[in-house]
Scaffold this motif. Structure first.
Motif, PDB file in Angstrom:
ATOM      1  N   THR A  57       0.816  -1.217   0.000  1.00  0.00           N
ATOM      2  CA  THR A  57       0.000   0.000   0.000  1.00  0.00           C
ATOM      3  C   THR A  57       0.850   1.267   0.000  1.00  0.00           C
ATOM      4  O   THR A  57       0.330   2.356  -0.269  1.00  0.00           O
ATOM      5  CB  THR A  57      -0.938   0.027   1.222  1.00  0.00           C
ATOM      6  OG1 THR A  57      -0.162  -0.148   2.419  1.00  0.00           O
ATOM      7  CG2 THR A  57      -1.983  -1.066   1.125  1.00  0.00           C
ATOM      8  N   LYS A  58       2.147   1.155   0.284  1.00  0.00           N
ATOM      9  CA  LYS A  58       3.039   2.312   0.248  1.00  0.00           C
ATOM     10  C   LYS A  58       3.509   2.625  -1.173  1.00  0.00           C
ATOM     11  O   LYS A  58       4.122   3.666  -1.416  1.00  0.00           O
ATOM     12  CB  LYS A  58       4.265   2.065   1.138  1.00  0.00           C
ATOM     13  CG  LYS A  58       3.950   1.889   2.618  1.00  0.00           C
ATOM     14  CD  LYS A  58       3.372   3.174   3.210  1.00  0.00           C
ATOM     15  CE  LYS A  58       3.106   3.022   4.705  1.00  0.00           C
ATOM     16  NZ  LYS A  58       2.471   4.244   5.284  1.00  0.00           N
ATOM     17  N   ASN A  78       3.520   3.886  -5.004  1.00  0.00           N
ATOM     18  CA  ASN A  78       2.769   4.955  -5.647  1.00  0.00           C
ATOM     19  C   ASN A  78       1.975   4.400  -6.822  1.00  0.00           C
ATOM     20  O   ASN A  78       2.249   3.324  -7.346  1.00  0.00           O
ATOM     21  CB  ASN A  78       3.673   6.116  -6.071  1.00  0.00           C
ATOM     22  CG  ASN A  78       4.618   5.761  -7.198  1.00  0.00           C
ATOM     23  OD1 ASN A  78       4.194   5.302  -8.254  1.00  0.00           O
ATOM     24  ND2 ASN A  78       5.912   5.986  -6.986  1.00  0.00           N
ATOM     25  N   PHE A  93       1.401   9.859  -5.265  1.00  0.00           N
ATOM     26  CA  PHE A  93       0.149   9.409  -4.654  1.00  0.00           C
ATOM     27  C   PHE A  93       0.233   7.915  -4.357  1.00  0.00           C
ATOM     28  O   PHE A  93       0.504   7.105  -5.247  1.00  0.00           O
ATOM     29  CB  PHE A  93      -1.019   9.704  -5.595  1.00  0.00           C
ATOM     30  CG  PHE A  93      -2.360   9.535  -4.948  1.00  0.00           C
ATOM     31  CD1 PHE A  93      -2.990  10.615  -4.338  1.00  0.00           C
ATOM     32  CD2 PHE A  93      -3.014   8.318  -4.950  1.00  0.00           C
ATOM     33  CE1 PHE A  93      -4.239  10.472  -3.739  1.00  0.00           C
ATOM     34  CE2 PHE A  93      -4.251   8.159  -4.359  1.00  0.00           C
ATOM     35  CZ  PHE A  93      -4.865   9.246  -3.748  1.00  0.00           C
ATOM     36  N   ARG A  94       0.010   7.541  -3.113  1.00  0.00           N
ATOM     37  CA  ARG A  94       0.164   6.150  -2.699  1.00  0.00           C
ATOM     38  C   ARG A  94      -1.162   5.399  -2.738  1.00  0.00           C
ATOM     39  O   ARG A  94      -2.230   5.980  -2.586  1.00  0.00           O
ATOM     40  CB  ARG A  94       0.765   6.084  -1.298  1.00  0.00           C
ATOM     41  CG  ARG A  94       2.198   6.599  -1.231  1.00  0.00           C
ATOM     42  CD  ARG A  94       2.761   6.461   0.162  1.00  0.00           C
ATOM     43  NE  ARG A  94       4.160   6.854   0.214  1.00  0.00           N
ATOM     44  CZ  ARG A  94       4.912   6.822   1.319  1.00  0.00           C
ATOM     45  NH1 ARG A  94       4.368   6.396   2.463  1.00  0.00           N
ATOM     46  NH2 ARG A  94       6.174   7.193   1.277  1.00  0.00           N
ATOM     47  N   GLU A 132      -2.445   3.543  -0.576  1.00  0.00           N
ATOM     48  CA  GLU A 132      -3.188   3.571   0.686  1.00  0.00           C
ATOM     49  C   GLU A 132      -4.159   4.747   0.764  1.00  0.00           C
ATOM     50  O   GLU A 132      -5.070   4.756   1.605  1.00  0.00           O
ATOM     51  CB  GLU A 132      -2.205   3.627   1.859  1.00  0.00           C
ATOM     52  CG  GLU A 132      -1.343   4.871   1.863  1.00  0.00           C
ATOM     53  CD  GLU A 132      -0.282   4.844   2.959  1.00  0.00           C
ATOM     54  OE1 GLU A 132      -0.313   3.894   3.777  1.00  0.00           O
ATOM     55  OE2 GLU A 132       0.565   5.750   2.985  1.00  0.00           O
ATOM     56  N   SER A 133      -3.993   5.735  -0.144  1.00  0.00           N
ATOM     57  CA  SER A 133      -4.857   6.916  -0.117  1.00  0.00           C
ATOM     58  C   SER A 133      -6.072   6.792  -1.031  1.00  0.00           C
ATOM     59  O   SER A 133      -6.901   7.707  -1.080  1.00  0.00           O
ATOM     60  CB  SER A 133      -4.051   8.157  -0.518  1.00  0.00           C
ATOM     61  OG  SER A 133      -2.937   8.342   0.332  1.00  0.00           O
ATOM     62  N   ARG A 188      -8.767   4.980  -0.872  1.00  0.00           N
ATOM     63  CA  ARG A 188     -10.069   4.927  -0.211  1.00  0.00           C
ATOM     64  C   ARG A 188     -10.601   6.326   0.095  1.00  0.00           C
ATOM     65  O   ARG A 188     -11.812   6.556   0.114  1.00  0.00           O
ATOM     66  CB  ARG A 188      -9.984   4.099   1.082  1.00  0.00           C
ATOM     67  CG  ARG A 188      -9.531   2.658   0.907  1.00  0.00           C
ATOM     68  CD  ARG A 188     -10.581   1.780   0.250  1.00  0.00           C
ATOM     69  NE  ARG A 188     -10.568   1.817  -1.187  1.00  0.00           N
ATOM     70  CZ  ARG A 188      -9.914   0.955  -1.964  1.00  0.00           C
ATOM     71  NH1 ARG A 188      -9.198  -0.005  -1.433  1.00  0.00           N
ATOM     72  NH2 ARG A 188      -9.994   1.049  -3.278  1.00  0.00           N
ATOM     73  N   GLY A 189      -9.695   7.271   0.322  1.00  0.00           N
ATOM     74  CA  GLY A 189     -10.116   8.645   0.562  1.00  0.00           C
ATOM     75  C   GLY A 189     -10.718   9.285  -0.675  1.00  0.00           C
ATOM     76  O   GLY A 189     -11.625  10.119  -0.580  1.00  0.00           O
TER      77      GLY A 189
END
Length: 392
Positions: free
Chosen positions: A76-77, A79, A137-138, A140-141, A143-144
């Motif tokens: 998830t880290k 990009n 942009f990773r 893990e972001s 979902r936001g």
């Protein structure tokens, strides 16, 4: 007359011993025993479905694994741009996500996630900013981004590899998912281990390979079985100003690419038929086509017309797979056995032409979700409710 009782006759000698073969056979009972299972259907088509479902209940997800396969797992880290390169270079459109900080499964990355990201950037910033930000942009972001767009967050699905294929198929249908991650636990560390991902295509192909005799009995037409989504009204009944292809999303060669991207994101679909002025299907535009543009950094191409964007398509595009509404389910499953198919476009054929139709005109869309839902039975038949499944 004598009142004394008459003497009893002497006992008769015992019968000679008989061999087991010479003994009289017991007549079979005509009484029916209470059966533990429902009676087998008499119709060959229904009997074939019953047999396929029994087959799925007798086999696990492990059984559907190919002899040799590779599994791509993304941290998830990572990009977004590197993740896209990994997917495209390996010819896949999704991959499990792994949270290395917590050593646990973190969901799936699919092309629809990238479509949401493109739509977000298109509305909130410039192309230059998007091109720069996507470098950092990773995953893990992501979902936001879904929360910003107001689209539903995909459920964190999982199942065990020893689950039956029937149960796995039920999970796919009841949660409207297209793929199911299979997880186990490491006996030494207790941590989760991602074993594989069961897709709708893999499951249907496993059926097509192993249930050949049953498939030959699935003779009924696709539309009669209500497999797929079809235009709501006959063309002659469509009022002026109405979309004659509702509820199917369509585009023309003059439609801007981003208009189609919006359809992908809003409807949670992955392909849109491209039609001419008479409704004849001339091509298909897919999410993978957009992802290729993003990987190359060609964000400005989202303003191109579909006709221009198709010139940048990869050379190995497999083409549009079409069928008629009168084709049988068995024929469709045999096709899945031979080639990789994710959807079929139903077009008007000879039968419709006889009634004034146009050969090749769009009539419907059949996805793998539609096929699998019919094969395993509607979720309502197993105590669950279901909403219409989005396009595959």
């Amino acid at each position: 007359m004598s009142s004394e009782p008459a003497p009893l006759p002497p006992p008769s000698p015992p019968p000679p011993p008989q061999s087991p073969d010479a003994r009289p056979k017991r007549k079979p009972s005509t009484r029916k025993r209470a059966g533990s299972h429902a009676p087998l259907p008499q119709d060959p088509h229904e009997a074939a479905l019953y047999s396929i479902r029994s087959f799925l209940k007798a086999h696990t997800a492990y059984d559907a694994f190919p002899v040799s396969f590779r599994l791509i797992v993304l941290d998830t880290k990572l990009n977004v741009k590197k993740a896209l390169q990994c997917l495209l270079l390996n010819g896949v459109v999704s991959a499990p996500l792994w949270n290395s900080e917590r050593s646990m499964f973190a969901g799936m990355l699919t092309v629809l996630d990238i479509i949401h990201l493109i739509q977000y950037y298109y509305h909130t910033s410039s192309y230059d900013y998007a091109a720069t930000d996507v470098e950092t942009f990773r995953l893990e972001s992501l979902r936001g981004i879904e929360k910003e767009l107001g689209v539903p967050t995909p459920p964190l699905l999982r199942d065990h590899p020893s689950s039956t294929l029937y149960d796995a198929a039920r999970v796919l249908m009841q949660t409207h998912a297209r793929r199911l991650p299979l997880l186990d636990n490491d006996t030494e560390t207790g941590h989760e281990v991602i074993v594989s991902v069961l897709t709708q295509y893999r499951l249907l192909k496993f059926i097509a390979i192993n249930c050949h005799r049953d498939i030959l009995q699935l003779y009924q037409p696709l539309r009669k079985l209500k497999i797929g989504t079809y235009v709501a009204q006959a063309r002659a009944d469509v009022a002026e100003g109405q979309d004659p292809y509702h509820p199917i999303a369509t585009a023309t060669l003059n439609t801007p690419v981003f208009d189609v991207v919006h359809m992908f994101s809003e409807r949670a679909i992955s392909a849109v038929p491209i039609i001419d002025e008479e409704g004849v299907v001339v091509n298909m535009y897919e999410t993978v086509d957009v992802i290729t543009l993003v990987r190359l950094g060609a964000y400005q191409s989202l303003d191109l017309k579909i006709s221009e964007a198709l010139n940048q398509r990869v050379a190995d595009f497999p083409g549009v797979v079409i069928c008629s509404a009168s084709d049988s389910l068995g024929t469709l499953l045999q096709l899945i056995k031979k080639r990789r198919v994710h959807r079929l476009v139903v077009v008007e054929g000879d039968e419709e032409v006889k009634n004034g139709g146009k050969k090749g005109r769009l009539l419907g869309i059949i996805t793998l979700s539609d096929v699998l839902r019919y094969v395993i039975g509607q979720p309502t038949s197993i105590g669950e409710s279901s909403q219409p499944e989005p396009d595959e």
